[in-house]
Write a protein that holds these residues in place. Structure first.
Motif, PDB file in Angstrom:
ATOM      1  N   GLY A 287       0.801  -1.223   0.000  1.00  0.00           N
ATOM      2  CA  GLY A 287       0.000   0.000   0.000  1.00  0.00           C
ATOM      3  C   GLY A 287       0.823   1.256   0.000  1.00  0.00           C
ATOM      4  O   GLY A 287       0.380   2.308   0.492  1.00  0.00           O
ATOM      5  N   ASP A 288       2.021   1.200  -0.554  1.00  0.00           N
ATOM      6  CA  ASP A 288       2.932   2.348  -0.541  1.00  0.00           C
ATOM      7  C   ASP A 288       3.472   2.571  -1.948  1.00  0.00           C
ATOM      8  O   ASP A 288       3.464   1.668  -2.791  1.00  0.00           O
ATOM      9  CB  ASP A 288       4.085   2.080   0.430  1.00  0.00           C
ATOM     10  CG  ASP A 288       4.783   3.358   0.861  1.00  0.00           C
ATOM     11  OD1 ASP A 288       4.374   4.439   0.417  1.00  0.00           O
ATOM     12  OD2 ASP A 288       5.742   3.249   1.645  1.00  0.00           O
ATOM     13  N   ASP A 310      10.142   7.612 -18.790  1.00  0.00           N
ATOM     14  CA  ASP A 310       9.199   6.634 -19.348  1.00  0.00           C
ATOM     15  C   ASP A 310       9.017   5.450 -18.407  1.00  0.00           C
ATOM     16  O   ASP A 310       7.890   4.973 -18.192  1.00  0.00           O
ATOM     17  CB  ASP A 310       9.695   6.141 -20.711  1.00  0.00           C
ATOM     18  CG  ASP A 310       9.513   7.180 -21.807  1.00  0.00           C
ATOM     19  OD1 ASP A 310       8.737   8.132 -21.598  1.00  0.00           O
ATOM     20  OD2 ASP A 310      10.156   7.032 -22.868  1.00  0.00           O
ATOM     21  N   ILE A 311      10.142   4.964 -17.853  1.00  0.00           N
ATOM     22  CA  ILE A 311      10.066   3.837 -16.919  1.00  0.00           C
ATOM     23  C   ILE A 311       9.313   4.239 -15.657  1.00  0.00           C
ATOM     24  O   ILE A 311       8.466   3.494 -15.145  1.00  0.00           O
ATOM     25  CB  ILE A 311      11.479   3.336 -16.582  1.00  0.00           C
ATOM     26  CG1 ILE A 311      12.139   2.734 -17.832  1.00  0.00           C
ATOM     27  CG2 ILE A 311      11.434   2.293 -15.461  1.00  0.00           C
ATOM     28  CD1 ILE A 311      13.615   2.449 -17.671  1.00  0.00           C
ATOM     29  N   ALA A 312       9.599   5.450 -15.146  1.00  0.00           N
ATOM     30  CA  ALA A 312       8.920   5.930 -13.932  1.00  0.00           C
ATOM     31  C   ALA A 312       7.408   6.060 -14.156  1.00  0.00           C
ATOM     32  O   ALA A 312       6.607   5.698 -13.281  1.00  0.00           O
ATOM     33  CB  ALA A 312       9.515   7.269 -13.511  1.00  0.00           C
ATOM     34  N   ARG A 313       7.004   6.577 -15.327  1.00  0.00           N
ATOM     35  CA  ARG A 313       5.567   6.693 -15.617  1.00  0.00           C
ATOM     36  C   ARG A 313       4.914   5.311 -15.701  1.00  0.00           C
ATOM     37  O   ARG A 313       3.795   5.111 -15.202  1.00  0.00           O
ATOM     38  CB  ARG A 313       5.367   7.447 -16.937  1.00  0.00           C
ATOM     39  CG  ARG A 313       5.479   8.956 -16.811  1.00  0.00           C
ATOM     40  CD  ARG A 313       4.981   9.645 -18.062  1.00  0.00           C
ATOM     41  NE  ARG A 313       5.832   9.349 -19.219  1.00  0.00           N
ATOM     42  CZ  ARG A 313       6.891  10.058 -19.571  1.00  0.00           C
ATOM     43  NH1 ARG A 313       7.226  11.139 -18.856  1.00  0.00           N
ATOM     44  NH2 ARG A 313       7.614   9.738 -20.620  1.00  0.00           N
ATOM     45  N   HIS A 314       5.634   4.387 -16.322  1.00  0.00           N
ATOM     46  CA  HIS A 314       5.083   3.037 -16.484  1.00  0.00           C
ATOM     47  C   HIS A 314       4.803   2.382 -15.128  1.00  0.00           C
ATOM     48  O   HIS A 314       3.768   1.725 -14.950  1.00  0.00           O
ATOM     49  CB  HIS A 314       6.073   2.184 -17.290  1.00  0.00           C
ATOM     50  CG  HIS A 314       5.625   0.774 -17.494  1.00  0.00           C
ATOM     51  ND1 HIS A 314       4.733   0.401 -18.470  1.00  0.00           N
ATOM     52  CD2 HIS A 314       5.946  -0.379 -16.822  1.00  0.00           C
ATOM     53  CE1 HIS A 314       4.527  -0.897 -18.415  1.00  0.00           C
ATOM     54  NE2 HIS A 314       5.248  -1.399 -17.422  1.00  0.00           N
ATOM     55  N   PHE A 315       5.704   2.594 -14.173  1.00  0.00           N
ATOM     56  CA  PHE A 315       5.540   1.952 -12.867  1.00  0.00           C
ATOM     57  C   PHE A 315       4.907   2.879 -11.832  1.00  0.00           C
ATOM     58  O   PHE A 315       4.820   2.525 -10.660  1.00  0.00           O
ATOM     59  CB  PHE A 315       6.896   1.443 -12.367  1.00  0.00           C
ATOM     60  CG  PHE A 315       7.447   0.308 -13.192  1.00  0.00           C
ATOM     61  CD1 PHE A 315       6.826  -0.922 -13.181  1.00  0.00           C
ATOM     62  CD2 PHE A 315       8.551   0.496 -13.999  1.00  0.00           C
ATOM     63  CE1 PHE A 315       7.316  -1.970 -13.943  1.00  0.00           C
ATOM     64  CE2 PHE A 315       9.057  -0.540 -14.771  1.00  0.00           C
ATOM     65  CZ  PHE A 315       8.426  -1.771 -14.753  1.00  0.00           C
ATOM     66  N   LYS A 316       4.511   4.084 -12.274  1.00  0.00           N
ATOM     67  CA  LYS A 316       3.800   5.033 -11.411  1.00  0.00           C
ATOM     68  C   LYS A 316       4.584   5.356 -10.129  1.00  0.00           C
ATOM     69  O   LYS A 316       4.043   5.349  -9.019  1.00  0.00           O
ATOM     70  CB  LYS A 316       2.412   4.503 -11.057  1.00  0.00           C
ATOM     71  CG  LYS A 316       1.496   4.310 -12.272  1.00  0.00           C
ATOM     72  CD  LYS A 316       0.137   3.791 -11.854  1.00  0.00           C
ATOM     73  CE  LYS A 316      -0.833   3.716 -13.023  1.00  0.00           C
ATOM     74  NZ  LYS A 316      -0.375   2.831 -14.115  1.00  0.00           N
ATOM     75  N   THR A 317       5.882   5.620 -10.298  1.00  0.00           N
ATOM     76  CA  THR A 317       6.706   5.977  -9.149  1.00  0.00           C
ATOM     77  C   THR A 317       6.643   7.482  -8.891  1.00  0.00           C
ATOM     78  O   THR A 317       6.253   8.263  -9.766  1.00  0.00           O
ATOM     79  CB  THR A 317       8.174   5.576  -9.372  1.00  0.00           C
ATOM     80  OG1 THR A 317       8.752   6.426 -10.370  1.00  0.00           O
ATOM     81  CG2 THR A 317       8.294   4.126  -9.801  1.00  0.00           C
TER      82      THR A 317
END
Length: 613
Positions: A287-288, A310-317
């Motif tokens: 949940g984090d 692009d990688i950060a957006r894909h994994f929603k970081t």
């Protein structure tokens, strides 16, 4: 993650020994800005600087003792299976006063002894245990993620002494060691780009090798190996993706344990993409969210901002970009040199990304370091499939080709071709390693050091030819040297020193020995596939973003160093010429860099050597 220091003197500590340890600790404040502790016994003094990560309460203070204070420990690192070990020890009747991993070392030593303890630990660690009945013991993790340096002198009759610390320069601050440069260590640095362990640049100061523990008793130090990379893999040893996935998830889950803010270094490469994929999944289960961090540059040809975003957006970081400029390099160059413990031909990237992590409010950061070594991601790993061409080539022909390559490299300013001179004397694993991964060519080392080729070959034989019998064939032997030299002596050392310069704990999940053991048993041919980098990692993670990173052209994470150095050329050249190397050879190297004939890393190396004088 902390800084440790201490000493044991046979016959009892002397006046001034406590102050010596205090000075060692003062030199390591950035390793542990949260607290300081000292134990002063009859014949030993142990010190500790704390960077609080797990159990932030005062109960985590070190040095830490057992109930009757007959066993003391000072510890740097993280034990990722400490909860499991704690359960075993509680079941055996031990009582814990804290929730730290440190206390597991105290009771684990009581329960299992030193050999039994280190064999059970999973993590990164360097620690000293003082047993009032037995003496002092030192230990270091299997891959050498955490450093430990020591000095011994005298014997029992002469009041024998052993002193230790997390850094060489901290050990020197104790004032117990005469400073004399080790020429073999300097030559080793020029040969490979890093000082080969167990040497340091100071005679009489040694690095405890990875996977070893040592005991000081009756004025003598006995060193024992408790782990090494396994021997030759089986040809049919391809792992199942689900099995590798389970190991990766277990490893990353353990590395995410923290009571302080944690993030992941994210580049555009497959190693960090795979790490972010695994860590973000686990964080979502809890949940984090996950924080990722990327260093970007104004020089677009070096910046990985777009791929990382692009990688950060894909994994929603929760993604942060930290921009580093040439002005930052100019301003921070003196601070970088001050932070350096042993000379390095790299390290600038580790320094700046760690600074960025601290500015982002993080205290723990995960890094994808080590992925190239265990999953065989470097270009030369593909070339090594044709190693037999060099090994089976007749000596006279190989010698002519090696000399021709060296001369062509000198003409075109290509250091990788100049290193072919190492093959003139043979195509053994150490010679192939130095051709692929070495630094200066042998004639350059000889000229810079004012040494003969025989002396240079002696350094190579002693510190680069030690491949155990089980690893004596093919690319496996070269990869063994790569793990023991490039990874240990440079990458891990730089990551530790320059993350600690900013009080950041850098964790390297791909260096978990359970994962390393599993991958080392896999034959090299299963790790390399045309058109995809690190196919075993990609299939185990099983995510389209990681696959895209693996099929994109491979590019290392590099800074615009050549451009930045030219803005500082006069000052840096002056530092280089002030060192102990042959001045004319130093000037020629810097002139070659200024004219574009020599790679920036060679001029940089001479500058850091000059600064280390």
């Amino acid at each position: 993650m902390c800084g440790i220091a201490g000493l044991l003197r046979d016959g009892g500590v002397l006046p001034g020994d406590r102050e010596a340890v205090d000075r060692m600790l003062a030199a390591q404040v950035r390793r542990g800005p949260d607290a300081e502790g000292v134990f002063h016994g009859t014949d030993a003094v142990l010190g500790h600087r704390r960077l609080a990560i797990i159990d932030l309460s005062p109960l985590g203070k070190q040095p830490m003792a057992n109930e009757d204070e007959t066993v003391w420990v000072t510890f740097n690192g993280e034990i990722y299976n400490y909860v499991d070990l704690r359960g075993d020890l509680v079941a055996a009747g031990h009582v814990f006063r804290s929730h730290t991993d440190t206390e597991v070392l105290v009771h684990g030593y009581e329960q299992w002894g030193m050999e039994g303890l280190v064999g059970r630990l999973r993590g990164m660690f360097a620690f000293a245990i003082y047993d009032v009945r037995r003496g002092l013991m030192l230990a270091r993790d299997r891959l050498g993620i955490k450093p430990l340096y020591y000095h011994t002198s005298g014997g029992q009759a002469a009041g024998g002494l052993i002193a230790f610390a997390s850094e060489v320069k901290a050990l020197l601050q104790g004032g117990l060691i005469a400073v004399e440069r080790d020429r073999s260590a300097l030559a080793g640095f020029l040969i490979a780009g890093a000082v080969p362990s167990p040497l340091t640049t100071i005679k009489g100061v040694r690095c405890l090798d990875a996977g070893h523990w040592a005991e000081w008793k009756n004025g003598a130090l006995t060193i024992r190996r408790y782990w090494d990379l396994s021997s030759e893999p089986a040809a049919d040893s391809r792992p199942h993706p689900d099995e590798l996935k389970a190991t990766l998830e277990d490893t990353v889950r353990r590395h995410l344990i923290s009571d302080v803010p944690l993030g992941v270094f994210l580049s555009g490469g497959v190693d960090s993409a795979g790490l972010v994929a695994l860590a973000s999944r686990l964080r979502r289960e809890q949940g984090d969210s996950l924080t990722t961090l990327t260093v970007v540059f104004d020089e677009r040809e070096f910046s990985e901002a777009e791929a990382a975003a692009d990688i950060a957006r894909h994994f929603k970081t929760s993604h942060r970009e930290i921009r580093i400029t040439g002005e930052d390099f100019k301003r921070d160059l003196p601070a970088f040199i001050a932070a350096m413990d042993q000379p390095t031909n790299d390290g600038v990237n580790s320094y700046f990304v760690s600074r960025a992590a601290r500015e982002a409010g993080l205290k723990v950061v995960l890094s994808g370091l080590g992925g190239d070594e265990i999953f065989l991601g470097y270009k030369h790993h593909r070339w090594l499939r044709h190693q037999a061409l060099a090994t089976n080539c007749p000596g006279p022909i190989r010698s002519v080709l090696a000399q021709a390559g060296n001369q062509w490299g000198a003409w075109r300013g290509r250091d990788n071709w100049k290193r072919m001179a190492w093959l003139k004397a043979g195509a053994s694993s150490d010679r192939l390693y130095l051709t692929m991964r070495g630094f200066f060519a042998p004639d350059q080392v000889a000229r810079l050091m004012d040494m003969t080729r025989t002396e240079i070959d002696a350094v190579v034989g002693e510190h680069f030819g030690s491949v155990p019998k089980g690893h004596a064939s093919g690319s496996n032997a070269v990869n063994y040297l790569e793990m023991k030299r490039y990874l240990h002596d440079q990458l891990l050392r730089d990551t530790d020193v320059f993350s600690m310069a900013h009080s950041i704990e850098a964790r390297v999940p791909y260096m978990d020995h359970v994962l390393v053991d599993e991958m080392w048993r896999v034959a090299p041919e299963w790790k390399i596939e045309k058109g995809i980098n690190k196919p075993l990692l990609v299939r185990a993670v099983n995510d389209p973003a990681v696959l895209r990173a693996a099929t994109a052209p491979k590019r290392g994470f590099t800074f615009p160093m050549a451009r930045w150095m030219k803005t500082q050329a006069p000052e840096m050249r002056e530092i280089a010429e002030a060192g102990s190397l042959a001045r004319s050879a130093v000037r020629d190297c810097w002139a070659g860099f200024s004219e574009g004939r020599v790679h920036w890393s060679r001029a940089w190396a001479l500058t850091v050597l000059g600064a280390a004088n």
